[in-house]
Scaffold this motif. Sequence first.
Motif, PDB file in Angstrom:
ATOM      1  N   ASP A 297      16.426  20.252 -19.845  1.00 22.11           N
ATOM      2  CA  ASP A 297      14.951  19.077 -20.031  1.00 22.11           C
ATOM      3  C   ASP A 297      13.550  20.179 -19.172  1.00 22.11           C
ATOM      4  O   ASP A 297      13.315  19.780 -19.414  1.00 22.11           O
ATOM      5  N   ALA A 298      14.216  20.799 -18.349  1.00 24.67           N
ATOM      6  CA  ALA A 298      12.828  21.470 -17.621  1.00 24.67           C
ATOM      7  C   ALA A 298      12.144  22.329 -18.462  1.00 24.67           C
ATOM      8  O   ALA A 298      12.349  23.274 -19.188  1.00 24.67           O
ATOM      9  N   LYS A 299      10.746  21.431 -18.035  1.00 27.79           N
ATOM     10  CA  LYS A 299       9.621  22.173 -18.730  1.00 27.79           C
ATOM     11  C   LYS A 299       8.658  23.641 -17.379  1.00 27.79           C
ATOM     12  O   LYS A 299       7.957  24.350 -17.754  1.00 27.79           O
ATOM     13  N   GLN A 300       9.099  23.681 -16.424  1.00 27.41           N
ATOM     14  CA  GLN A 300       8.144  23.410 -14.963  1.00 27.41           C
ATOM     15  C   GLN A 300       9.614  24.465 -13.892  1.00 27.41           C
ATOM     16  O   GLN A 300      10.536  23.335 -13.907  1.00 27.41           O
ATOM     17  N   VAL A 317      13.334  25.123  -7.620  1.00 28.21           N
ATOM     18  CA  VAL A 317      12.806  23.310  -8.279  1.00 28.21           C
ATOM     19  C   VAL A 317      12.751  23.425  -9.586  1.00 28.21           C
ATOM     20  O   VAL A 317      11.895  24.401 -10.555  1.00 28.21           O
ATOM     21  N   ALA A 318      13.557  22.751 -10.444  1.00 28.12           N
ATOM     22  CA  ALA A 318      13.395  23.274 -12.095  1.00 28.12           C
ATOM     23  C   ALA A 318      13.312  21.340 -12.700  1.00 28.12           C
ATOM     24  O   ALA A 318      14.481  20.787 -12.286  1.00 28.12           O
ATOM     25  N   LYS A 331      16.495  18.543 -10.459  1.00 27.77           N
ATOM     26  CA  LYS A 331      17.149  19.422  -9.540  1.00 27.77           C
ATOM     27  C   LYS A 331      16.107  20.248  -8.438  1.00 27.77           C
ATOM     28  O   LYS A 331      15.526  21.303  -9.222  1.00 27.77           O
ATOM     29  N   SER A 332      16.021  20.199  -7.253  1.00 27.47           N
ATOM     30  CA  SER A 332      15.524  21.212  -6.178  1.00 27.47           C
ATOM     31  C   SER A 332      16.745  22.062  -5.900  1.00 27.47           C
ATOM     32  O   SER A 332      17.941  21.026  -5.600  1.00 27.47           O
TER      33      SER A 332
END
Length: 424
Positions: A297-300, A317-318, A331-332
Amino acid sequence: MENKKTNPKKKQGKSLTKRITGWLHLWLGLVSGIIVLTVTLSGTVFVFCDEIIDWCGGSAKYVQAPVNTKKMSPEELLIQFQKQVPDRRAFYFDTYKEADRSFRIASATKPPKDKNKEKEAKPKGKGRGPRGTFAYHYLDPYTGKVIGSTKSYEFFYVIAHIHAQLLAGKFGKTVVGVASIIFFIQLIGGLILWWPKKWNKTTRTTAFKIKSGTKWRRKNYDFHNVFGFYSLLPAVFITITGLIMAYKVLTDLTQQAFGGVADAHTIAEKYEPEFDPDKKALSFTEFIDRNFKEIPDAKQIRMSIPRNDSSTVYNVVAAKFIGLKSITKGKSREVNKYTGDEIKYPKEVLMHEVIEHMNFDLHVGYWGGMFGKIFTFVIGVICTSLPVTGFLIWWGRRNKSPKKTKEIKNIHQHRKDTQHEQMA
């Protein structure tokens, strides 16, 4: 009948509790009012820092993505940034999954190099110092060209430090802490003063509604009284979470109560890899590709840039969205720079970070997405208004003309006499 008329039953005055509370509420409010106003106003502004920073980025957030062209690596982009902006040092960057998003670098101005380093390390001026001035720069990820910049980062850094310490270091932090305790007492005292002596239709209307068609003094009183009540519980909650961050003893008690540990950072260092000059760190690209795969789900992705080669841990961090101090659906993690693996800290160390972030999210409204931010912002506006409306109530009573005061007393006496006559 005449005896009842000539000796009417005296109206009971305020209780001793309310008199003492009223006195404390007044003078504590006058003493701490300007500090409370400054702290609540700065905190209220900070709530929407992510949206404002994003807006300040403007069109520089996007680029025209060329067909069949790969983005430059973070290392290459950082080199291009250093060439174009040599007076700044990058300390983290943001990269995005979308092809048309620019590459963002967070940086600070480098301290001037001079023989007299001690003197030059302390330049004068707001927002300056050994850390430099913060800013965001946006780069075209396909060419490395700087296409925009904003000092909104610096603005909110200053706002956050006004909120926490009035830009006055340890002394300012102490002042804010004391003012926050006073504000907490004020909230409880306000509830005692608000509470009607008897509950009936009239007192319920006065306690919960703002009367229409009244003059500004009555309107101001109603605003202070009614909105103060409605904001009481969330204001108390926000104040408590703030005090937890302000005082180490409360921070440690909170950590212990929820399964964390006070000296988490000291313990964490024992589990971090030792520096080995013969080992080569993984490239930023490898970290980025790995995290995009592990968190679909990460976009950044945000990666820290170590100050020196001896650092062996990267913060990665993603998430779907990463703000100045917020993470949405992500999550970091602290990862080994040689292997890319997440550092396996003890449970209590990991819990320390969870509790710390949760307390911050509760304090600034990040707990409920946009709803949480709007709710916290509204409560912040009300809390900011309380010292102002409270001061106006005191000022209005203090400067009330003797003639008007006498007229009001005569009206109240007439009403009491009429009530006694009807009872008789």
